[in-house]
Write an enzyme that holds these catalytic residues in place. Structure first.
Site, PDB file in Angstrom:
ATOM      1  N   HIS A 262     -28.259  -0.137 -55.017  1.00  0.00           N
ATOM      2  CA  HIS A 262     -26.879   0.320 -55.106  1.00  0.00           C
ATOM      3  C   HIS A 262     -26.873   1.823 -55.243  1.00  0.00           C
ATOM      4  CE1 HIS A 262     -22.664   0.485 -56.280  1.00  0.00           C
ATOM      5  NE2 HIS A 262     -22.584  -0.746 -55.794  1.00  0.00           N
ATOM      6  N   ASP A 315     -23.559  -8.608 -54.134  1.00  0.00           N
ATOM      7  CA  ASP A 315     -23.601  -9.443 -52.938  1.00  0.00           C
ATOM      8  C   ASP A 315     -24.725 -10.472 -52.943  1.00  0.00           C
ATOM      9  OD1 ASP A 315     -21.406  -8.637 -51.459  1.00  0.00           O
ATOM     10  OD2 ASP A 315     -22.403  -6.783 -50.888  1.00  0.00           O
TER      11      ASP A 315
HETATM   12  N1  CMC Z   1     -34.564  -3.187 -50.371  1.00  0.00           N
HETATM   13  C1  CMC Z   1     -35.677  -2.435 -50.356  1.00  0.00           C
HETATM   14  N2  CMC Z   1     -35.679  -1.114 -50.596  1.00  0.00           N
HETATM   15  C2  CMC Z   1     -34.514  -0.531 -50.877  1.00  0.00           C
HETATM   16  C3  CMC Z   1     -33.309  -1.255 -50.923  1.00  0.00           C
HETATM   17  C4  CMC Z   1     -33.364  -2.637 -50.653  1.00  0.00           C
HETATM   18  N3  CMC Z   1     -32.258  -3.374 -50.661  1.00  0.00           N
HETATM   19  N4  CMC Z   1     -32.300  -0.422 -51.231  1.00  0.00           N
HETATM   20  C5  CMC Z   1     -32.841   0.790 -51.360  1.00  0.00           C
HETATM   21  N5  CMC Z   1     -34.179   0.721 -51.134  1.00  0.00           N
HETATM   22  C6  CMC Z   1     -35.145   1.830 -51.195  1.00  0.00           C
HETATM   23  C7  CMC Z   1     -35.039   2.708 -49.947  1.00  0.00           C
HETATM   24  O1  CMC Z   1     -35.866   2.242 -48.923  1.00  0.00           O
HETATM   25  C8  CMC Z   1     -35.449   4.038 -50.493  1.00  0.00           C
HETATM   26  O2  CMC Z   1     -36.854   4.034 -50.618  1.00  0.00           O
HETATM   27  P1  CMC Z   1     -37.716   5.385 -50.361  1.00  0.00           P
HETATM   28  O3  CMC Z   1     -37.246   6.346 -51.418  1.00  0.00           O
HETATM   29  O4  CMC Z   1     -39.124   4.944 -50.516  1.00  0.00           O
HETATM   30  O5  CMC Z   1     -37.351   5.819 -48.987  1.00  0.00           O
HETATM   31  C9  CMC Z   1     -34.875   4.050 -51.912  1.00  0.00           C
HETATM   32  O6  CMC Z   1     -34.757   2.676 -52.273  1.00  0.00           O
HETATM   33  C10 CMC Z   1     -33.501   4.700 -52.008  1.00  0.00           C
HETATM   34  O7  CMC Z   1     -32.669   4.131 -51.000  1.00  0.00           O
HETATM   35  P2  CMC Z   1     -31.387   4.832 -50.421  1.00  0.00           P
HETATM   36  O8  CMC Z   1     -31.082   4.262 -49.085  1.00  0.00           O
HETATM   37  O9  CMC Z   1     -31.534   6.314 -50.512  1.00  0.00           O
HETATM   38  O10 CMC Z   1     -30.301   4.412 -51.467  1.00  0.00           O
HETATM   39  P3  CMC Z   1     -28.762   4.431 -51.189  1.00  0.00           P
HETATM   40  O11 CMC Z   1     -28.116   4.775 -52.459  1.00  0.00           O
HETATM   41  O12 CMC Z   1     -28.404   5.274 -50.010  1.00  0.00           O
HETATM   42  O13 CMC Z   1     -28.510   2.923 -50.753  1.00  0.00           O
HETATM   43  C11 CMC Z   1     -27.643   0.817 -50.422  1.00  0.00           C
HETATM   44  C12 CMC Z   1     -27.649   2.044 -51.339  1.00  0.00           C
HETATM   45  C13 CMC Z   1     -26.701  -0.231 -51.028  1.00  0.00           C
HETATM   46  C14 CMC Z   1     -27.122   1.234 -49.040  1.00  0.00           C
HETATM   47  C15 CMC Z   1     -29.072   0.261 -50.305  1.00  0.00           C
HETATM   48  O14 CMC Z   1     -29.575  -0.067 -51.572  1.00  0.00           O
HETATM   49  C16 CMC Z   1     -29.158  -0.925 -49.356  1.00  0.00           C
HETATM   50  O15 CMC Z   1     -29.285  -0.736 -48.141  1.00  0.00           O
HETATM   51  N6  CMC Z   1     -29.103  -2.190 -49.909  1.00  0.00           N
HETATM   52  C17 CMC Z   1     -29.075  -3.365 -49.089  1.00  0.00           C
HETATM   53  C18 CMC Z   1     -27.653  -3.644 -48.602  1.00  0.00           C
HETATM   54  C19 CMC Z   1     -26.760  -4.184 -49.710  1.00  0.00           C
HETATM   55  O16 CMC Z   1     -27.150  -5.040 -50.482  1.00  0.00           O
HETATM   56  N7  CMC Z   1     -25.515  -3.662 -49.743  1.00  0.00           N
HETATM   57  C20 CMC Z   1     -24.505  -4.084 -50.713  1.00  0.00           C
HETATM   58  C21 CMC Z   1     -24.220  -3.002 -51.704  1.00  0.00           C
HETATM   59  S1  CMC Z   1     -23.304  -3.559 -53.132  1.00  0.00           S
HETATM   60  C22 CMC Z   1     -21.779  -4.051 -52.546  1.00  0.00           C
HETATM   61  C23 CMC Z   1     -20.940  -2.960 -52.003  1.00  0.00           C
HETATM   62  O17 CMC Z   1     -20.679  -1.947 -52.649  1.00  0.00           O
HETATM   63  O18 CMC Z   1     -20.491  -3.130 -50.869  1.00  0.00           O
END
Ligand code: CMC
Length: 379
Positions: A262, A315
């Protein structure tokens, strides 16, 4: 400012763009408050209707106020025939696209569409909260070739939605699950769809247009689409004992595990606790605990990721609740929207109340002052 001094906050991460009194999230401690009330208290004690009143009017309703609000929702559940025609015309579309299109159509015929007063915007907002479940349920019935089930005034918001969707008397446990799901999805500060709604509202676009923008932003798999992706993962894993190996493979291939991580929470999303409990209860009740067990094993396999602040989010268990209620996967995003519409409306009203056009900057990194070349001389 010279190019060297520009700080780009990709994804606007960590940027406050306004003040709000609607929602507070403490992502380090896993705290979520709607208008100052803890989500755990609301999940244990409130109904969705009460939460809607709280979010719109900034206080809990008295019994009379709640009765009046509930009556206003019930009165507005029916859809104009022109919007039913739109649903029939686009019945083969994705339910999220049909919802977005139906809201757009409603915006052309809403009696208050040109009135931007607070009173008119509240009326429009209440109408949309009441109409969202009818749009989603009507489309589901129509695309299956079934008769539309008209809304009933003797049922709560959640019970009426299940009634319209299935055309049968809803089970009380299913109703409580749906109501709780709507409460947990009702509001979440400046998430992508709410921010989009506020950007549209900041141009003084009307409420329906701002809500259409929000639905569009909700559609992506990184926001509202994650619950559906979680259930696809459960299906791909198939058996609880395969979960750990499957997760390791995905992580080794640098793939994301849906339902985890998140932008704001760096600990467990407080909403997940309630959905986890609900998923367990429904799995046992409906004699299908395997889905819950697979989810539990995925969560266990993801424990090492906690060191990076990646925990389960709202989710992860939501999809399993809908699955247990016999709801098809492509309705998960519209159901998220049925819960979230009140949050969008509250934020649109807050944006209008003290507006400043939201217009951030993009740091230009392309070439400067390129030489114009006439078309005959281009290679
Ligand atoms: N599985 C594996 N690794 C992850 C995940 C995940 N679900 N989420 C983040 N990471 C890793 C990512 O690869 C990165 O690693 P590194 O630093 O080695 O490159 C690190 O964590 C930081 O990730 P980020 O993309 O910079 O984090 P963000 O704040 O931009 O992403 C997110 C937030 C929700 C887009 C992401 O966690 C994600 O893609 N999650 C899966 C999709 C999901 O479940 N979405 C629903 C969100 S909650 C409901 C809502 O608000 O809609």
């Amino acid at each position: 400012m010279s190019a060297e001094q520009v700080i780009v906050n990709k994804g606007l991460e960590g940027i406050y763009f306004d003040n709000t009194s609607i929602c507070h999230i403490d992502g380090q401690r896993g705290i979520l408050l709607y208008r100052g009330y803890n989500i755990h208290d609301l999940a244990s004690n409130a109904t969705y209707e009460e939460v809607c009143y709280l979010l719109l009017y900034d206080r809990l309703p008295t019994k009379d106020e709640l009765d009046q609000f509930d009556a206003a929702l019930k009165e507005n559940r029916n859809l104009p025939s022109a919007v039913m025609d739109v649903i029939y015309a686009f019945k083969d579309g994705h339910p999220t696209d049909v919802l977005r299109t139906a809201v757009s159509a409603l915006g052309t015929i809403d009696p208050d569409v040109k009135d931007m007063s607070l009173e008119a915007n509240l009326r429009k907002g209440i109408r949309l909260i009441a109409q969202f479940p009818t749009i989603v349920a009507a489309h589901e019935r129509i695309r299956k070739g079934l008769d539309f089930t008209p809304p009933r005034e003797d049922l709560s918001h959640a019970a009426n939605f299940l009634w319209m969707l299935k055309g049968e008397e809803p089970d009380p446990d299913a109703v409580r699950a749906m109501d709780l799901d709507f409460i947990l999805h009702a509001e979440h500060s400046s998430n992508a769809s709410t921010f989009t709604a506020r950007v549209a509202a900041s141009t003084l676009a009307d409420l329906h247009s701002s809500v259409v923008a929000a639905i569009s932003a909700l559609k992506g798999p990184l926001h509202g689409g994650a619950a559906e992706a979680v259930m696809e993962m459960v299906e791909a894993i198939g058996e609880p004992e395969r979960a750990e190996g499957w997760v390791q493979e995905q992580l080794a291939a640098k793939k994301r595990i849906m339902g985890f991580g998140h932008r704001v929470y760096k600990t467990e999303d407080p909403r997940a606790r309630h959905l986890r409990e609900l998923s367990k209860i429904l799995g046992e009740k409906y004699g299908e605990p395997k889905t819950f067990q697979i989810l539990q094993n995925i969560e266990k396999a993801m424990e090492p990721m906690r060191a990076k602040g990646i925990y389960v989010n709202v989710d992860f268990y939501a999809g399993s609740i809908y699955h247990y209620l016999g709801i098809p996967a492509d309705l998960y995003i519209p159901i998220f929207a049925i819960g979230r519409i009140v949050g969008w409306v509250a934020h649109i009203l807050e944006q209008y109340s003290d507006n400043r056009l939201i217009r951030p900057l993009l740091h230009y990194v392309g070439p400067m002052e390129r030489q114009w070349v006439f078309i005959e001389q281009r290679s």
